[in-house]
Design a protein around this motif. Structure first.
Motif, PDB file in Angstrom:
ATOM      1  N   TYR B 100       0.888  -1.477  -0.137  1.00 21.27           N
ATOM      2  CA  TYR B 100       0.335  -0.122   0.127  1.00 21.27           C
ATOM      3  C   TYR B 100       1.122   1.111  -0.253  1.00 21.27           C
ATOM      4  CZ  TYR B 100      -2.971   3.500   1.475  1.00 21.27           C
ATOM      5  OH  TYR B 100      -3.806   4.953   1.339  1.00 21.27           O
ATOM      6  N   TRP B 101       0.837   2.523  -1.254  1.00 19.88           N
ATOM      7  CA  TRP B 101       1.301   3.341  -1.534  1.00 19.88           C
ATOM      8  C   TRP B 101       0.887   4.467  -0.495  1.00 19.88           C
ATOM      9  CZ3 TRP B 101       6.754   2.528  -3.576  1.00 19.88           C
ATOM     10  CH2 TRP B 101       7.127   1.058  -3.193  1.00 19.88           C
ATOM     11  N   ARG B 102       1.565   5.697  -0.762  1.00 19.72           N
ATOM     12  CA  ARG B 102       0.976   6.738  -0.877  1.00 19.72           C
ATOM     13  C   ARG B 102       2.275   7.625  -1.451  1.00 19.72           C
ATOM     14  NH1 ARG B 102      -3.050   9.727   1.915  1.00 19.72           N
ATOM     15  NH2 ARG B 102      -1.572  11.691   1.110  1.00 19.72           N
ATOM     16  N   ALA B 103       2.343   7.643  -2.778  1.00 19.18           N
ATOM     17  CA  ALA B 103       2.797   8.462  -3.963  1.00 19.18           C
ATOM     18  C   ALA B 103       4.249   7.086  -4.227  1.00 19.18           C
ATOM     19  CB  ALA B 103       3.432  10.271  -3.720  1.00 19.18           C
ATOM     20  N   ALA B 104       4.874   7.889  -3.858  1.00 18.06           N
ATOM     21  CA  ALA B 104       6.138   6.530  -4.060  1.00 18.06           C
ATOM     22  C   ALA B 104       6.716   6.560  -2.569  1.00 18.06           C
ATOM     23  CB  ALA B 104       7.583   7.419  -4.476  1.00 18.06           C
ATOM     24  N   GLU B 105       5.751   6.406  -1.749  1.00 18.74           N
ATOM     25  CA  GLU B 105       6.288   5.821  -0.826  1.00 18.74           C
ATOM     26  C   GLU B 105       5.570   4.888   0.070  1.00 18.74           C
ATOM     27  OE1 GLU B 105       9.232   7.256   1.724  1.00 18.74           O
ATOM     28  OE2 GLU B 105       9.442   8.541  -0.280  1.00 18.74           O
ATOM     29  N   PHE B 116      10.314  -1.373  -4.530  1.00 19.14           N
ATOM     30  CA  PHE B 116      10.754  -0.577  -6.091  1.00 19.14           C
ATOM     31  C   PHE B 116      10.058   0.369  -6.074  1.00 19.14           C
ATOM     32  CE2 PHE B 116      10.033  -5.979  -5.466  1.00 19.14           C
ATOM     33  CZ  PHE B 116      11.418  -6.239  -5.242  1.00 19.14           C
ATOM     34  N   THR B 117      10.804   0.543  -7.183  1.00 17.02           N
ATOM     35  CA  THR B 117      10.208   1.825  -7.218  1.00 17.02           C
ATOM     36  C   THR B 117      11.108   2.477  -9.165  1.00 17.02           C
ATOM     37  OG1 THR B 117      11.982   3.445  -6.487  1.00 17.02           O
ATOM     38  CG2 THR B 117       9.960   3.462  -5.711  1.00 17.02           C
ATOM     39  N   GLY B 151      -3.476   2.944  -8.491  1.00 21.08           N
ATOM     40  CA  GLY B 151      -3.774   3.253  -7.403  1.00 21.08           C
ATOM     41  C   GLY B 151      -2.958   3.269  -6.365  1.00 21.08           C
ATOM     42  N   ARG B 152      -2.760   3.190  -4.751  1.00 26.07           N
ATOM     43  CA  ARG B 152      -2.099   3.070  -3.657  1.00 26.07           C
ATOM     44  C   ARG B 152      -2.757   1.681  -3.740  1.00 26.07           C
ATOM     45  NH1 ARG B 152      -5.006   7.346  -0.038  1.00 26.07           N
ATOM     46  NH2 ARG B 152      -4.112   9.128  -1.641  1.00 26.07           N
ATOM     47  N   ASP B 154       0.589  -1.840  -5.073  1.00 23.48           N
ATOM     48  CA  ASP B 154       0.364  -2.516  -5.767  1.00 23.48           C
ATOM     49  C   ASP B 154       0.511  -4.000  -5.728  1.00 23.48           C
ATOM     50  OD1 ASP B 154       2.710  -2.993  -4.460  1.00 23.48           O
ATOM     51  OD2 ASP B 154       4.687  -2.004  -5.084  1.00 23.48           O
TER      52      ASP B 154
END
Lengths: 235, 521
Positions: B100-105, B116-117, B151-152, B154
């Protein structure tokens, strides 16, 4: 090849549902925050609400190089700028989110190398000669604002354009007022002031024929340019 | 060296045999090859479909689970949210982690906690779905992973598990989704890009590999490439190839046997016969002709006997028609004449009352060749023409003026002319009368009709009457019983031959027979 998906212009609501490429979802709504984030949406703020930050004006830049300077200063002063390694991922994910949320809005999205460009169609945004945002557009701006609060490591440049009717100076001023109106609206959507930059091109950059009413309507537009708040790669 | 006719025939036979064998071998080889390739293609097609289906199902499933997570409306990173992510991950072997992500965090998640980014998405779909194909940026522990974000949330997918290793056998297999390489088995093997290959199975003789490409286009394009060393291919199809090879060799063997049999029985036999005639390898055998009332031997009918080089006996019923068909009969007759004169010259000179019958065929009467040969050979042997009687079959009495004239000439020289196998043809009495003849030989078939007490057929009675009315001498053939002889004597038949008296015999035996039978040299 870097993939650049592009929403077709102007309210192609049904079309957008259909063209969603191979991995597309069935959902076509674009303001369904609850679905998307699993959160309640923020209460809508009307365009007619009293300006919150009217006293402190937004940064106005005259041209792209001034914009770059501003961005560099922003990077230097930022407590946590975006790391260089994350720029691609950050912009991809942000772009995909905008793509999903704005799919039926008629906003044209373009993914550039280090930026995302959003062209808001003119006619629904402003009446001729007016800098008052049409109420229908405010909901779209709310969606954008919501996403930009999550992706807070981008500089949002609001660029104003007018049609060719009227004098150049007047057009420039009108375009700037329009950009400012949108910028202020976004600021009310909790976009920090320092993340917002205002720029005006007047009627200098038409995208359609100014001889027809339709063309002029398309030229009365706002562009939003999103740039990552990250240092440029060392030479 | 000049090739003889016989050599040419053999060369032709050999060439035909080889050509036929080669054509058969090529046909069988081609058939086996086609069968094997198409069987392999069908097998790989099914394999590819299964792999493709599995991959597609997994991707569709991953997409659905991301939507489900985004729709769940749970407090982010709450126990319930984490539990849901965990449940989803556990239920799927190919899911290595959910985040579960917020933007790239990355905020929280289950399974692989890697952030993984990757800098560049492989695909961003209009729906907002993003996909990163396996690459260096998604590598963990030597495994390059496949990422999808919506969305949030991956999801991290292990692409190796999209290829079911049980199915792959010895193939090197690659899976391409939307034209991008997803995974290979074994890991890291370099396979040709799908676009460089033709659809279906191709055999690359240069690299000694079979290469197969199958494209499946159900929801999104999937390509499966399977490469195998040609040895593996052969090992799978070896039993089939051996079976067909054995059948092929069997068919070729059969072909050669049939061909050899044919050549030996027809062309080979003819060539051998020619050689036998030329080399005087055809022996004259003699069947004594006796005076039925006294038992004295008056001569013999000469019979051709052929023993081939491999020792087998070929009957006159085979080689006489063969010689006639190939216009060799006059050669054979002349060869017989010389044998008779060589064998019996002495005997005949000393016993001028004896005579040897020589069989003539229709062809012998078509030209003067035999006439000339007969004349000179008899003169050379210092004999009189009367000692050689000429037998002509009824059917050989061709109604031409020339034949008639030649018979007349031979007769005038002093040869006795006998008509052989009388009664088996269709000659009328008047027809027979038109030839100048001396002796009538009664066929064995009529002599057989003389039973112990009576005659079962009256034909022989009539034949004897005909002979008498034409003033012809009679020789009865095929006498096997004494009562037949006594019946014939009663009917006034003077001469006869048959097993009752003697079988055909070689010249030396015949001379002994004459000596013994006639009681004088």
């Amino acid at each position: 090849m870097y993939l650049v998906a592009q929403n077709r212009r102007l309210l192609g609501a049904i079309k957008a549902c259909v063209i969603g490429a191979t991995l597309s979802l069935s959902a076509c709504s674009y303001i369904d925050f609850q679905r998307f984030y699993g959160e309640k949406p923020e209460p809508e703020t009307s365009a007619n609400a009293k300006p919150v930050a009217a006293q402190a004006s937004l940064k106005v830049v005259a041209n792209p190089s001034e914009l770059d300077e501003y961005l560099q200063r922003l990077v230097q002063t930022s407590a946590a700028p975006l790391s260089q390694d994350n720029v691609g991922y950050y912009m991809d994910v942000q772009y995909a989110t905008l793509q999903h949320q704005l799919r039926d809005s008629g906003i044209e999205l373009t993914r550039g190398n280090r930026e995302i460009q959003m062209i808001m169609p003119g006619a629904p945004t402003f009446e001729a000669g007016s800098d008052r945002i049409n109420p229908e557009v405010t909901s779209v701006l709310s969606v954008i604002g919501k996403i930009l609060t999550e992706y807070d490591k981008t500089l949002v440049t609001v660029v104003g354009h007018t049609d060719a009717s009227g004098g150049e100076a007047a057009n420039h001023a009108l375009a700037q007022r329009r950009a400012l109106a949108v910028g202020e609206y976004l600021n009310r959507q909790r976009i920090a002031k320092k993340r917002l930059a205002i720029m005006s091109y007047g009627s200098a950059k038409p995208i359609a024929n100014n001889d027809t009413a339709e063309g002029r309507a398309q030229n009365r537009r706002i562009e939003l340019i999103l740039k990552p708040i990250a240092a440029l790669a060392a030479k | 060296m000049k090739l003889g006719r016989r050599d040419k025939i053999y060369l032709g036979m050999v060439a035909t045999a080889i050509a036929g064998a080669l054509i058969l071998f090529a046909a069988i080889g081609g058939y086996v090859w086609f069968q094997s390739v198409s069987a392999e293609e069908t097998r790989l097609q099914k394999l590819a479909e299964r792999i493709g289906q599995r991959a597609e199902n997994a991707i569709i499933d991953a997409r659905a689970l991301l939507v489900e997570l985004n729709d769940a409306a749970l407090e982010p990173c709450s126990p319930k949210h984490l539990e849901l992510m965990q449940d989803i991950a556990i239920a799927r072997t190919y899911v290595r982690g959910i985040g579960y992500w917020r933007a790239a965090e990355r905020q929280c998640g289950t399974g692989l906690a890697e952030h993984f980014t990757p800098p560049k998405a492989s695909r961003i779909y209009d729906s907002g779905m993003i996909a990163w194909w396996p690459g260096e940026e998604t590598e963990v522990g030597g495994v390059q992973l496949f990422l999808m974000r919506f969305g949030r949330h991956d999801v991290v997918i292990d692409p190796r598990l999209l290829l079911n290793s049980d199915l792959l056998e010895n193939h090197e297999v690659g899976l391409w989704v939307e034209g991008l390489l997803m995974t290979t088995s074994p890991k890291g093997v370099v396979l040709p890009e799908p676009e460089t290959l033709e659809q279906g199975l191709t055999v690359d003789s240069k690299t000694q590999r079979t290469m197969a490409r199958f494209s499946l286009g159900t929801i999104f394009p999937i390509d499966v490439v399977a490469v195998q060393h040609i040895q593996e291919f052969w090992s799978v199809y070896l039993p089939t190839i051996l079976t067909f090879g054995a059948i092929g060799i069997g068919i070729i063997w059969l072909w050669i046997v049939i061909l050899l049999k044919f050549s030996r029985s027809k062309l080979g036999l003819l060539a051998e016969l020619k050689a036998a005639i030329a080399d005087r390898k055809i022996e004259a055998y003699y069947q004594p002709v006796v005076d039925l009332s006294t038992g004295q031997c008056v001569g013999a009918e000469s019979l051709a006997r052929w023993t081939t080089e491999d020792g087998s006996r070929v009957g006159p019923d085979v080689f006489i028609p063969l010689a006639e068909d190939n216009r060799l009969i006059s050669d054979l007759t002349i060869s017989m004449l010389h044998s008779i004169l060589t064998d019996m010259g002495d005997l005949l000179r000393r016993n001028p009352q004896l005579s040897i019958n020589l069989n003539l065929s229709a062809q012998d009467l078509e030209s003067d060749r035999l006439m000339i040969e007969l004349d000179s050979a008899i003169k050379q042997a210092k004999l009189k023409p009367a000692c050689i009687k000429l037998e002509i079959t009824e059917r050989a009495l061709v109604d031409t003026d020339e034949a008639r004239k030649r018979i007349s000439t031979l007769r005038s020289r002093g040869h006795t002319i006998a008509i052989d196998d009388f009664g088996t043809g269709y000659s009328s009495l008047s027809y027979l009368e038109s030839f100048e003849l001396d002796v009538l030989k009664i066929d064995k078939a009529f002599v057989d009709a003389i039973d112990t007490h009576a005659v079962t057929s009256n034909v022989i009675v009539h034949v004897i009457e005909v002979a008498k009315s034409l003033e012809l001498d009679i020789i009865a053939e095929g006498i096997e019983e004494s009562h037949q002889a006594s019946w014939l004597v009663k009917q006034g038949v003077r001469l006869g031959q048959g097993y009752f008296y003697a079988k055909p015999m070689a010249s030396r035996e015949f001379k002994a027979f004459v000596r013994k039978n006639n009681g004088k040299q």
